[in-house]
Design an enzyme around this catalytic site. Sequence first.
Site, PDB file in Angstrom:
ATOM      1  CG  ASP A 124      51.447  97.892  23.396  1.00 17.65           C
ATOM      2  OD1 ASP A 124      51.111  98.547  24.189  1.00 17.65           O
ATOM      3  OD2 ASP A 124      51.063  97.940  22.319  1.00 17.65           O
ATOM      4  CE  LYS A 323      55.444 104.467  21.518  1.00 13.64           C
ATOM      5  NZ  LYS A 323      54.848 104.319  22.851  1.00 13.64           N
ATOM      6  CB  CYS A 435      27.010  78.527   2.578  1.00 18.46           C
ATOM      7  SG  CYS A 435      26.884  77.235   1.061  1.00 18.46           S
TER       8      CYS A 435
END
Length: 692
Positions: A124, A323, A435
């Site tokens: 991909d 697929k 923080c």
Amino acid sequence: MSTPPDIVKRVQKLRREIEHHNYLYYVLDQPEISDAGFDALFRELESLESGHPELLTPDSPTQRVGAEPLAAFQQVRHPQPMFSLANARNEEELADWHRRAARLLADRRVDPAAAAFVTEPKIDGLAISLVYENGRLARGATRGNGEVGEDVTMNLRTIHAIPLALRLKDGEQPPPVIEVRGEVYLPLAAFEELNQERAAAGKPTFANPRNAAAGSVRQLDPKVAARRPLNIWCYQIGYAEDFSLDSHWEALMWLKEHGFRVNPHVKRHRDFQGVVEECRAWEERRPQLDYDIDGAVVKIDSLEMQELLGYVGRDPRWAIAYKFAPSTAVTRLLKIGINVGRTGALNPYAIMEPVEAGGVTISQATLHNEDDIHRKDIREGDWVVIQRAGDVIPQVVGPVIQKRTGVEEVFHMPETCPSCGSHTVRPEGEVVVRCPNKSCPSQIVESIKHFVSKGAMDIDGVGEKLVERLFRLGLIKNMGDLYYLKREDLIGLETSRSVNKKGTEVIHRLQETSVANMLKALDDSRRRPFHRVLFALGIRHVGSINAQLLAAHFHDIDSLMAAGEEDIARVEGIGPVIAEAVREYFGEPHNLETIKRLRKAGIRFAQEAEEDRERPLSGRSFVLTGTLAAIGRAEAKEKIEALGGKVSGSVGKGTDYVVVGENPGSKLRKAQELKKAVLTEEEFLKLIGSAG
Ligand code: IVH
């Protein structure tokens, strides 16, 4: 004035050598020289080229670092159209494809039973075409609309796995023109790192590795592309002159022999049953890969049969993409939660209605930072599209605006830390809200988790859950306390709860053996080298590389603590931001307290003499399997260790080389599965010969 012939020769020789080492490293994953050795060759070539600019050619390996930016890409017509693939979404559709192809072959008087197949991963990424003229890379282009793409040669040259010239045997003539096609991709780890970096810099993140790869290849500034660790799998020969082969498999082997990266999982099958089984196997293999695939490609092997079958529109009849289940899904974002990281950063994440994507159930996803949430306009209560790519942490792509009802709420970062209640701060110019409380429990727990983690002190048997429990019970207040844990503190400690088959709750408690293992692992970790300890402390901006630089420069913690900010900033590769973070760390009394405690526990705060000089196989991990006829396993182990390497009993992620003797066992299979470098005994002897 003409260039002295010996310089011309030396430059040519250096280029050949550098490209050869590039090939060993990037294509075969089997380097033969150290990074330092490679750098020396590279620097020599650079200096010769800068002294003799007339010798500089675009295919010199020095040009892989990225040329000057372009204003726009040129359009290029592909010598042969780049086709797409039809999809099969399940085994039935796969069988349908096979039946149709077999019928067509029979119609054309070809025995369908004679058809062999090749299966490959469907990467991909981004399809590209590389044209080699007389053996040299002349042009690289994106697929575009299949007929016309964009000329991205400059960017493709920066990809080390793309040969700038074909690897030819002595006397072998290259075809006058040959086009190689493949898929450029970004490895998953690089994708995550890139996104984290972008999020920290306040830039938009990429939704998936494919977009990141495409964005990198289509960069007008090749230097940006050069910084992204793009890679490629080559899977086809397109147009070629004076060149022909009989099968796709032969094409893949030709590519491999000529220096291209061909996926090690490509397989040839004599019959269709093998294809079906392989497609099933691919779904399982998917999570083990370090790149994303969205299916498997099945191709009929014979090029003659391919020609007979031809195309329907854009899709070949001779190939199909099997697929996988889609890796995107739509679900409800219930709430945005906050994690407090070890440096105090408040990290927002999505808590969602559980939904399946890419074969797993997902209920949480990262959201990077407040700006990213606002840029994507993600609100609490929204329906959102989520995407999972391979093993990557799921991402929230964006909201489904049409589904809004008006009750969705815009998100704001909390003004107080959800862990300790301190007022949060967002320093000017930064995207991260923090923080500031150094004794914030979340920060402490996260920093202890980092301390025990794999790349740091690597304390097996002390996992994240256990760290949380020990902290909550007050058994540890900082990382130093780990080394003062006693057997009695641990035995019987509840670690988790689960429900058994009968529906009753089972409480899991630490038993004698796991406690013994834990204490042994803690003890072993006392021998971690100084740079690992420095990294494990979790100083902001001090990753493993920076820790090595600092350790190599200062040798021990006392010198580092005594150094001024400027001294630290002057260390090669460090700089003022890191220097400030280091000073800040040592300025905190509670950090000094932790260091004192660790020191008393026997942790190494100085470099050992032999660590000072990097040995040839430092950091390399070997696995031996089968009978080593010439030197024997014990001696092989001794040699490796003497050169700074490690020998381990099983093949895993961290393995670099698997040395295979006669009658190897399952370790060889595992090595091939994990794509590890496999050495024959002879190759191994050569390696240690050259390293020694
Ligand atoms: S073969 C006509 N092989 O998938 C043959 N393509 O959906 C088409 N792709 O544009 C190419 N991995 O970008 C082939 N092993 C592989 C592939 C592959 C990924 C991509 C390629 C192509 C798209 C078609």
